[in-house]
Design a protein around this motif. Structure first.
Motif, PDB file in Angstrom:
ATOM      1  N   GLU A  75       0.829  -1.202   0.000  1.00  0.00           N
ATOM      2  CA  GLU A  75       0.000   0.000   0.000  1.00  0.00           C
ATOM      3  C   GLU A  75       0.869   1.260   0.000  1.00  0.00           C
ATOM      4  OE1 GLU A  75      -3.153   0.023  -0.305  1.00  0.00           O
ATOM      5  OE2 GLU A  75      -3.721  -2.050   0.162  1.00  0.00           O
ATOM      6  N   LYS A  76       0.372   2.317  -0.645  1.00  0.00           N
ATOM      7  CA  LYS A  76       1.068   3.587  -0.607  1.00  0.00           C
ATOM      8  C   LYS A  76       1.028   4.163   0.811  1.00  0.00           C
ATOM      9  CE  LYS A  76       0.122   4.889  -5.402  1.00  0.00           C
ATOM     10  NZ  LYS A  76      -0.493   5.906  -6.294  1.00  0.00           N
ATOM     11  N   THR A  78       0.584   7.106   1.782  1.00  0.00           N
ATOM     12  CA  THR A  78      -0.482   8.084   1.958  1.00  0.00           C
ATOM     13  C   THR A  78      -1.864   7.447   2.046  1.00  0.00           C
ATOM     14  OG1 THR A  78      -0.548   8.377  -0.452  1.00  0.00           O
ATOM     15  CG2 THR A  78       0.810   9.920   0.806  1.00  0.00           C
ATOM     16  N   SER A  79      -1.944   6.152   1.736  1.00  0.00           N
ATOM     17  CA  SER A  79      -3.235   5.451   1.795  1.00  0.00           C
ATOM     18  C   SER A  79      -3.599   5.137   3.232  1.00  0.00           C
ATOM     19  CB  SER A  79      -3.176   4.164   0.971  1.00  0.00           C
ATOM     20  OG  SER A  79      -4.332   3.384   1.171  1.00  0.00           O
ATOM     21  N   LYS A  80      -4.873   5.278   3.564  1.00  0.00           N
ATOM     22  CA  LYS A  80      -5.323   4.973   4.922  1.00  0.00           C
ATOM     23  C   LYS A  80      -5.407   3.472   5.184  1.00  0.00           C
ATOM     24  CE  LYS A  80      -7.741   9.274   5.874  1.00  0.00           C
ATOM     25  NZ  LYS A  80      -8.968   9.917   6.384  1.00  0.00           N
ATOM     26  N   ARG A  81      -5.127   2.673   4.150  1.00  0.00           N
ATOM     27  CA  ARG A  81      -5.025   1.235   4.353  1.00  0.00           C
ATOM     28  C   ARG A  81      -3.591   0.809   4.643  1.00  0.00           C
ATOM     29  NH1 ARG A  81      -8.009  -0.945  -0.966  1.00  0.00           N
ATOM     30  NH2 ARG A  81      -6.603   0.642  -1.803  1.00  0.00           N
ATOM     31  N   SER A  82      -2.680   1.764   4.582  1.00  0.00           N
ATOM     32  CA  SER A  82      -1.272   1.477   4.831  1.00  0.00           C
ATOM     33  C   SER A  82      -0.989   1.477   6.329  1.00  0.00           C
ATOM     34  CB  SER A  82      -0.388   2.516   4.135  1.00  0.00           C
ATOM     35  OG  SER A  82       0.956   2.391   4.543  1.00  0.00           O
ATOM     36  N   TYR A  85       1.194   4.469   7.292  1.00  0.00           N
ATOM     37  CA  TYR A  85       0.435   5.703   7.539  1.00  0.00           C
ATOM     38  C   TYR A  85      -0.076   5.744   8.970  1.00  0.00           C
ATOM     39  CZ  TYR A  85      -3.482   8.996   7.282  1.00  0.00           C
ATOM     40  OH  TYR A  85      -4.359  10.021   7.529  1.00  0.00           O
TER      41      TYR A  85
END
Length: 294
Positions: A75-76, A78-82, A85
């Motif tokens: 996951e990136k 910046t993704s909230k699935r990361s 993050y």
């Protein structure tokens, strides 16, 4: 290299116990699912099925590793699935609370060492404060900080203030106890020698007591920063936070996502390990500045 063998041996034992527990705990629901589908499973098929359950009672190590890899690498950031993050969100509260806890612990330790009245009055209450379960105290801190509007006054989110206070509460005590021990560690003969040189109280503190306390201080920091991380994670639970490792664990628990819950737990463990290693680097640099041998 000398410690690699024992460490790997212990790791293999833990993995073996974990896999055995995975089979034992997941087998009943695998057999129930097969019974409902009128399917007969062999022992090998049952064991294989326990290792690939989507919602297992106990996730297998390879399942946790795959979910952890997905959350950290796939996951990136910046993704909230990361998970990276969410780890950064938790890290912010951890470091803020850790810094506040260290300052409070050091100041109280200096006061306890130099002022007997503070020693007699503050130290017992500091010890008593650590007997209060943080799970019971955290909601009280959240409600109190919100009612006082501390976040609005400081120009930050109320959730960050609550998590910071909880992290500071857990992290100050190891620093306090270790610094009191460290500041009192110089030998009486060393103190008498400084007095024969007409050293002032400030010189005694800077030249003798403070350097003597550094080993105690850095040892306590490693415990303190781990406690601050626990405090930040616990602080995310009663605040209704949607970001942070603690929030991910809560969401995973509520929506029946055990793999995500385990991955978030191990992400927190990795974060703690990184912070402790970073403190070890800082300690070595401080030792070199103080003239210690490498």
């Amino acid at each position: 290299m000398k410690t690699a063998g024992p460490v790997l041996s212990v790791l293999l034992v833990i993995l073996g116990i974990w896999y055995a527990a995975t089979v034992f705990m997941n087998a009943p629901q695998v057999r129930d699912a097969a019974r409902r589908g009128n399917v007969e499973l062999t022992l090998g098929q049952t064991i294989a099925a326990t290792m690939s359950e989507k919602r297992p009672m106990l996730a297998a190590p390879h399942q946790v590793a795959a979910e952890l890899w997905k959350g950290i690498v796939s996951e990136k950031i910046t993704s909230k699935r990361s998970l990276v993050y969410h780890a950064l969100i938790t890290l912010q509260a951890t470091m803020t609370g850790f810094g506040l806890g260290v300052v409070i612990g050091v100041l109280l330790a200096v006061g306890i060492v130099y002022f007997r009245v503070i020693d007699l009055s503050v130290m017992p209450w500091a010890i008593i404060s650590q007997t209060i379960p943080i799970v019971a105290l955290a909601p009280m801190i959240v409600v109190l900080s919100n009612s006082l509007g501390l976040g609005d006054r400081l120009g930050v989110e109320n959730r960050l203030v609550s998590k910071t206070l909880i992290a500071a509460y857990l992290s100050f005590f190891p620093v306090l106890v270790s610094m009191v021990k460290g500041l009192r560690s110089p030998d009486p003969m060393q103190l008498d020698l400084l007095r024969t040189y007409s050293a002032s109280g400030a010189q005694e503190f800077l030249k003798l007591r403070l350097p003597s306390s550094l080993p105690f201080f850095f040892a306590s920091l490693k415990v303190s920063i781990a406690a601050a991380l626990v405090g930040a994670i616990v602080g995310e639970l009663p605040t209704g936070a949607v970001e942070g490792l603690g929030a991910r664990m809560l969401v995973a628990s509520q929506f029946g996502q055990p793999l995500l819950m385990w991955a978030s737990l191990f992400a927190a463990t990795l974060l703690a390990g990184v912070l402790i290693v970073a403190l070890g680097v800082v300690q070595r640099l401080a030792d070199r500045m103080m003239g210690a041998r490498a």
